[in-house]
Motif scaffolding. Structure first.
Motif, PDB file in Angstrom:
ATOM      1  N   ASP A  45      40.201  73.615  39.974  1.00 21.78           N
ATOM      2  CA  ASP A  45      39.468  74.885  39.942  1.00 21.78           C
ATOM      3  C   ASP A  45      40.443  75.932  39.430  1.00 21.78           C
ATOM      4  O   ASP A  45      41.283  76.436  40.169  1.00 21.78           O
ATOM      5  CB  ASP A  45      38.968  75.220  41.349  1.00 21.78           C
ATOM      6  N   ASN A  46      40.355  76.266  38.143  1.00 20.33           N
ATOM      7  CA  ASN A  46      41.298  77.196  37.526  1.00 20.33           C
ATOM      8  C   ASN A  46      41.077  78.634  37.983  1.00 20.33           C
ATOM      9  O   ASN A  46      41.994  79.308  38.396  1.00 20.33           O
ATOM     10  CB  ASN A  46      41.161  77.152  36.000  1.00 20.33           C
ATOM     11  N   TYR A  47      39.853  79.097  37.845  1.00 14.86           N
ATOM     12  CA  TYR A  47      39.450  80.452  38.215  1.00 14.86           C
ATOM     13  C   TYR A  47      37.934  80.493  38.134  1.00 14.86           C
ATOM     14  O   TYR A  47      37.301  79.489  37.813  1.00 14.86           O
ATOM     15  CB  TYR A  47      40.099  81.512  37.313  1.00 14.86           C
ATOM     16  N   THR A  48      37.310  81.618  38.393  1.00 17.54           N
ATOM     17  CA  THR A  48      35.855  81.721  38.394  1.00 17.54           C
ATOM     18  C   THR A  48      35.270  81.149  37.109  1.00 17.54           C
ATOM     19  O   THR A  48      35.632  81.578  36.017  1.00 17.54           O
ATOM     20  CB  THR A  48      35.407  83.187  38.546  1.00 17.54           C
ATOM     21  N   SER A  50      35.683  78.232  35.699  1.00 16.89           N
ATOM     22  CA  SER A  50      36.498  77.297  34.927  1.00 16.89           C
ATOM     23  C   SER A  50      36.962  76.113  35.765  1.00 16.89           C
ATOM     24  O   SER A  50      37.677  76.286  36.745  1.00 16.89           O
ATOM     25  CB  SER A  50      37.724  78.021  34.360  1.00 16.89           C
ATOM     26  N   ASP A 104      32.360  85.289  33.588  1.00 19.67           N
ATOM     27  CA  ASP A 104      32.332  83.900  34.004  1.00 19.67           C
ATOM     28  C   ASP A 104      31.615  83.766  35.340  1.00 19.67           C
ATOM     29  O   ASP A 104      31.544  84.716  36.112  1.00 19.67           O
ATOM     30  CB  ASP A 104      33.764  83.372  34.159  1.00 19.67           C
ATOM     31  N   ASP A 106      30.912  80.705  38.609  1.00 25.85           N
ATOM     32  CA  ASP A 106      31.015  79.353  39.161  1.00 25.85           C
ATOM     33  C   ASP A 106      29.654  78.691  39.092  1.00 25.85           C
ATOM     34  O   ASP A 106      28.615  79.351  39.119  1.00 25.85           O
ATOM     35  CB  ASP A 106      31.497  79.391  40.613  1.00 25.85           C
TER      36      ASP A 106
END
Length: 119
Positions: A45-48, A50, A104, A106
């Protein structure tokens, strides 16, 4: 349950065959959690919005074929594959873009299918 195990065994036995998906993932980035996979060891989970599936076996080159989709139960999302910038032989990035707002988002359901030659 027996049918599911049999299908998984058949898919794993075809892992080196031409024209067969080598990697598949169904995941939830909101949680984050993998809800089904073949050839995937984990999800980063890189960031919102991604997520990066990590492959169990590397592809021979980073030019494998990828098909992705994302969705969210209460919104429309657009999938974005950033293959040119982020695909490697061991991972690629799945992006979720919010359909009603900029930015972005999730995703509750994200899928990725990858086809190509394994190393």
């Amino acid at each position: 349950m027996a049918f599911t195990r049999d299908v998984r065994k058949i898919a794993q036995s075809l892992n080196g065959a031409d024209g067969v998906a080598k990697v598949h993932i169904r995941a939830n980035l909101t949680t984050p959690a993998i809800t089904g996979s073949l050839g995937v060891s984990s999800l980063v989970d890189n960031y919102t919005g991604s997520g990066k599936p990590q492959f169990t076996n590397n592809f021979a080159a980073a030019d494998y074929t990828v098909v992705i989709s994302v969705g969210k139960s209460d919104d429309v999302l657009f999938a974005e594959l950033q293959a040119d910038a982020t695909a490697t032989t061991s991972e690629h990035r799945i992006m979720g873009r919010n359909g009603s707002e900029t930015g972005d988002a999730d995703w509750d359901i994200g899928t990725s299918i990858c086809m190509g030659d394994l190393a």
